[in-house]
Every structure is written in structure tokens, then in C-alpha cells.
Design an enzyme around this catalytic site. Structure first.
Site, PDB file in Angstrom:
ATOM      1  N   ASN A   1       0.632  -1.256   0.215  1.00 60.50           N
ATOM      2  CA  ASN A   1      -0.049  -0.212   0.067  1.00 60.50           C
ATOM      3  C   ASN A   1       0.715   1.243  -0.143  1.00 60.50           C
ATOM      4  OD1 ASN A   1      -2.515   1.764   0.835  1.00 60.50           O
ATOM      5  ND2 ASN A   1      -0.942   2.089   2.495  1.00 60.50           N
TER       6      ASN A   1
ATOM      7  N   SER B   1      -3.532   2.360  -8.882  1.00 63.50           N
ATOM      8  CA  SER B   1      -4.430   3.784  -8.918  1.00 63.50           C
ATOM      9  C   SER B   1      -5.314   3.767 -10.246  1.00 63.50           C
ATOM     10  CB  SER B   1      -3.540   4.865  -8.746  1.00 63.50           C
ATOM     11  OG  SER B   1      -4.247   6.078  -9.276  1.00 63.50           O
TER      12      SER B   1
ATOM     13  N   TYR C   1       4.314   9.127 -10.741  1.00 64.09           N
ATOM     14  CA  TYR C   1       3.366   8.482 -10.369  1.00 64.09           C
ATOM     15  C   TYR C   1       2.675   7.424 -11.317  1.00 64.09           C
ATOM     16  CZ  TYR C   1      -0.623   7.618  -7.267  1.00 64.09           C
ATOM     17  OH  TYR C   1      -1.856   7.141  -6.401  1.00 64.09           O
TER      18      TYR C   1
ATOM     19  N   ALA D   1       3.687   5.953 -14.082  1.00 64.37           N
ATOM     20  CA  ALA D   1       4.556   5.430 -14.714  1.00 64.37           C
ATOM     21  C   ALA D   1       4.792   4.309 -13.626  1.00 64.37           C
ATOM     22  CB  ALA D   1       6.039   5.882 -14.993  1.00 64.37           C
ATOM     23  N   SER D   2       4.709   4.750 -12.286  1.00 62.43           N
ATOM     24  CA  SER D   2       5.157   3.595 -11.270  1.00 62.43           C
ATOM     25  C   SER D   2       3.724   2.859 -10.914  1.00 62.43           C
ATOM     26  CB  SER D   2       5.199   4.186 -10.013  1.00 62.43           C
ATOM     27  OG  SER D   2       4.306   5.137  -9.303  1.00 62.43           O
ATOM     28  N   LYS D   3       2.582   3.323 -11.023  1.00 64.26           N
ATOM     29  CA  LYS D   3       1.290   2.737 -11.237  1.00 64.26           C
ATOM     30  C   LYS D   3       1.127   1.739 -12.086  1.00 64.26           C
ATOM     31  CE  LYS D   3       0.238   4.089  -6.723  1.00 64.26           C
ATOM     32  NZ  LYS D   3       0.409   3.324  -5.807  1.00 64.26           N
TER      33      LYS D   3
ATOM     34  N   ILE E   1      -9.535   9.453  -3.225  1.00 58.27           N
ATOM     35  CA  ILE E   1     -10.044   9.036  -1.838  1.00 58.27           C
ATOM     36  C   ILE E   1      -9.610  10.047  -0.859  1.00 58.27           C
ATOM     37  CG2 ILE E   1      -9.923   7.114  -0.186  1.00 58.27           C
ATOM     38  CD1 ILE E   1     -10.942   5.987  -2.984  1.00 58.27           C
TER      39      ILE E   1
END
Ligand code: NAP
Length: 250
Positions: free
Chosen positions: A89, A141, A155, A157-159, A188
Site C-alpha cells: 500500500n 491507482s 506516479y 509510470a509507477s502505477k 480517496i
């Protein structure tokens, strides 16, 4: 749902979605190995679970580095001898236009959001193989779907990478009875989005795009995570499932 005696490792459990996932598993009887990079938010989280009658212990470690991950997992095994469920997480989300993004921020995002889950999956996956099975859930995400997100290149690219890792891990680990899925939250209400949520015009625009006309809360994400970790989901692996009020439909 009953997770009595299951040992669940949750990274980034000091606040936000991870904290809610930790509370949810604890309420259902699990032994919660709660990780975060500092004890500041983690200690109160663990204390609150134990005070309420649950079972939790804190394991401070920077999951973006392999050695701390190995040390953390050894400590969990010393305490509880097994790990049944891994929830990746922990995450960071720097905002900057691509042309301005600092290389340090790029690297840090990839290290925490993608390399961290690789290290934990590898180290915990070997234990699950010996134990005869396990469940892994990666918190990705909707930004990692076709959707993308402006000014979040590292972000996104990482997800996207994390969803790729999820699929590959599901393919390779199925023979060891290990299931691996990704959960893709929309917007969220946590600390991560607190700054952006102060912009009323932006929130109004988000709500226009969400068929259910509300932002998500951490429990919405935790509910899906819990389901994926039950035997009711035993034929589900390699999937990336959105929990976003209908914002992205793919
Ligand atoms: P959050 O409130 O920022 O919580 C993230 C937690 O992870 C923090 O406690 C943070 O600690 C910890 N962390 C960061 N780097 C770490 C590391 N290297 N090792 C261990 N722990 C680390 O975020 P959130 O909103 O709950 O998000 C949780 C996950 O859901 C993330 O992966 C995020 O990308 C994903 N997600 C969130 C949303 C959203 O709208 N909130 C949407 C889609 C996906 P520090 O605070 O000390 O850095």
C-alpha cells in the site's frame, strides 16, 4: 469474513488507506504486521488496534530498499512465524509538470511505488511458496489505467508498472497457490489528496466525472482488499480492479 490467525503485512499502514486496511483486518481477527517508514503515525495506529482488542505490531522500515524489507520480514517471522497476506500500500505522489520534475522525485516514486512492491513480493513470495500459498494485493491507482493523470508522470509510470508487476507475479506465482491482484482507487479522502481537495473548483470537476457523485473513503478501498483476500475470491488473480465510483470504466 474471518481472518483469525492469518498474518497480514500492510505497508504504509500509519495513515490513510493503509491504516483503514489495518483496522479492517484486525477487526476480522488477523494478526496485523503494520509497516511504515516512521513510527510517528504507525505507533498510534498499532496502539489503537491493540487497545480495541485486536492484534497488531509495528515494523518500521523503508520498503523502497531491499535490505530493510528483508530485515522487516525476518522480524515478522520471528514474532508470528508466517505471512499469509501481503498488502503493498505504501506510496508517494509528487506533483510537477514532466518538464520540471526533479530526477530525485522521479527516482523516489519509482523506488517506493514499484521497486518496494517488487522487494516485498520477492521476499514474502518465497515464504508463501514454502507455506503452500498466500494472497498479495497491490494498491495501484486509476492513474495507472489508460486514464493517466496530468503533472504526475512518475506516479502514473509507477502505477502502470505496478499493474504490470501484478500480472506477471500472478502468472508466475499461481503454481505456488499465490494469488496477486491490484486495486485501483479513484480519488480517496486521505492526507495524500488533502491539499488538492482544498481547491473547490477542482473537486467540483472531479465530481462531474464520477457517476456516483462522491469521493471515495478509505473504507471503500479496504472493503475490496478484504474481499480479494478471502476464499470467495479464490478464482481471481492477475486483475486490476477499480474502486472509484465509476470514474474509469475499463
Ligand atoms: P498517504 O495518506 O500518503 O499514506 C501513505 C503512507 O505510506 C504514509 O504513511 C507514508 O509515510 C507511507 N510511506 C511512504 N513511503 C514509504 C516507504 N518508503 N516505506 C514505508 N512506508 C512509506 O496515502 P494514501 O492516500 O493512504 O494512499 C495509499 C496508497 O493508495 C498509495 O499507494 C497511493 O498511491 C494509493 N492511492 C491513493 C489514492 C488517493 O486518492 N488517496 C488514489 C489512488 C491510489 P509518510 O507519510 O511518513 O511518508
Amino acid at each position: 469474513m474471518d481472518f483469525t490467525n492469518k498474518v497480514v503485512l500492510i505497508t504504509g499502514a500509519g495513515r490513510g488507506i493503509g491504516r483503514e486496511i489495518a483496522f479492517s483486518f484486525a477487526k476480522l481477527g488477523a494478526r496485523v504486521a503494520a509497516n511504515d517508514i516512521t513510527p510517528i503515525n504507525l505507533d498510534p495506529t498499532v496502539q489503537q488496534i491493540n487497545t480495541a482488542g485486536g492484534i497488531a505490531a509495528d515494523f518500521v522500515a523503508d520498503i523502497s530498499k531491499k535490505m530493510p524489507v528483508q530485515a522487516m520480514v525476518s522480524q515478522i517471522l520471528e514474532q508470528w512465524e508466517r505471512i499469509d497476506i501481503l498488502i503493498n500500500n505504501a506510496g508517494v505522489e509528487p506533483h510537477a509538470p514532466l518538464l520540471e520534475l526533479d530526477a530525485w522525485d522521479w527516482q523516489r516514486t519509482i523506488d517506493v511505488n514499484l521497486s518496494g512492491p517488487f522487494y516485498t513480493t520477492q521476499v514474502v513470495g518465497r515464504i508463501m511458496r514454502e507455506q503452500g500459498g498466500g494472497v498479495i494485493v497491490n494498491i495501484a491507482s486509476i492513474a495507472g489505467r489508460a486514464h493517466g493523470l496530468k503533472d504526475r508522470s512518475s506516479y502514473v509510470a509507477s502505477k502502470m508498472g505496478l499493474i504490470g508487476l501484478t500480472r506477471e507475479a500472478a502468472r508466475e506465482l499461481a503454481e505456488y497457490n499465490i494469488r496477486v491482484n491490484a486495486v485501483c482507487p479513484g480519488v480517496i479522502e486521505t492526507e495524500m489528496t488533502a491539499g488538492l481537495r482544498q481547491n473547490e473548483a477542482m473537486v467540483a470537476k472531479w465530481l462531474e466525472d464520477i457517476p456516483q457523485s462522491r469521493l471515495g473513503d478509505p473504507q471503500d478501498v479496504a472493503n475490496l482488499v478484504l474481499f480479494l483476500c478471502t476464499d470467495a475470491a479464490k478464482y481471481i488473480t492477475g486483475q486490476a480492479i477499480n474502486v472509484d465510483g465509476g470514474k474509469v470504466m475499463n
